[in-house]
Design an enzyme around this catalytic site. Sequence first.
Site, PDB file in Angstrom:
ATOM      1  N   ASP A  48       4.473   0.669   5.551  1.00 12.19           N
ATOM      2  CA  ASP A  48       4.278  -0.776   5.434  1.00 12.19           C
ATOM      3  C   ASP A  48       5.391  -1.437   4.609  1.00 12.19           C
ATOM      4  O   ASP A  48       6.074  -0.777   3.819  1.00 12.19           O
ATOM      5  CB  ASP A  48       2.952  -1.075   4.703  1.00 12.19           C
ATOM      6  CG  ASP A  48       1.729  -0.640   5.488  1.00 12.19           C
ATOM      7  OD1 ASP A  48       1.894  -0.108   6.604  1.00 12.19           O
ATOM      8  OD2 ASP A  48       0.619  -0.817   4.961  1.00 12.19           O
ATOM      9  N   HIS A 191       4.785   3.533   2.389  1.00 13.27           N
ATOM     10  CA  HIS A 191       5.547   2.278   2.346  1.00 13.27           C
ATOM     11  C   HIS A 191       7.058   2.507   2.437  1.00 13.27           C
ATOM     12  O   HIS A 191       7.572   3.387   1.745  1.00 13.27           O
ATOM     13  CB  HIS A 191       5.236   1.521   1.037  1.00 13.27           C
ATOM     14  CG  HIS A 191       3.814   1.059   0.948  1.00 13.27           C
ATOM     15  ND1 HIS A 191       2.789   1.905   0.601  1.00 13.27           N
ATOM     16  CD2 HIS A 191       3.252  -0.148   1.192  1.00 13.27           C
ATOM     17  CE1 HIS A 191       1.642   1.231   0.623  1.00 13.27           C
ATOM     18  NE2 HIS A 191       1.891  -0.016   0.983  1.00 13.27           N
TER      19      HIS A 191
HETATM   20 ZN   LIG Z   1       1.787  -4.176   2.479  1.00 12.44          ZN
END
Ligand SMILES: [Zn+2]
Length: 235
Positions: A48, A191
């Site tokens: 992400d 991430h």
């Molecule tokens: Zn996020």
Amino acid sequence: MLGVFTGVAACSASALMAYAVRGRSAALFAPSVYRGTAARRSVALTFDDGPSPGTEQLLDILDGHGAFATFFQCGMNVERFPQTAHAAAAAGHEIGNHAWSHPLFCRLRPAAIDFEIGRAQDAIRQATGVTPRLFRAPFGVRWFGLRRAQNKRNLMGVMWSVLGRDWRLSGEAIAARVLRKVHNGAIVCLHDGRQLHPRPDLGATLEAVRILLPALRARGFAFETVSQIVCPTTH
Ligand SMILES: [Zn+2]
């Protein structure tokens, strides 16, 4: 329980609210998948908040192991690093929408949520040539108006079953945590960015992925994209 939701106008940090907007009850706001099929020994790695300058390194690591992943990109970061966004798609990874500016949806009106998702969709389409079919809410927070914004773009909401906590743990600790929690059909949240930070340090995530790819393979896991892993008949 419905009164809890309808009576709340602003975001609360309470455990109840965290459950209400991030837990399975948040299907009231918008439906999401949390995991893929348990019928195959497969895992979906998801990243992400990218793209960021560190994404290229991550792409090299994935490529070195022949692994495909899913990237939930923020529109604003895509506009900053369009070539990196494009590189992820061109390498065969799946691209999902992670909103334009990574806001807390529980602070936004439905029209603003719609705008966030639409603008990110446009930015991703422009940079990558791909129209996302997946959406992950920033912070996993779903709220009024999200269901409609997802539906009108035919987006499937995607949460996760394993959270790497890679924004705070060391690479080794992230890898150990994921290996402890992984299961058939796991959707793992990591991430390749930090919200809108222009140059986030991805060192721990990259180290974790270097450990995880061979370790998961050794345990018999195949790597699938989210669209593949939620489909019971991919193989
Ligand atoms: Zn996020």
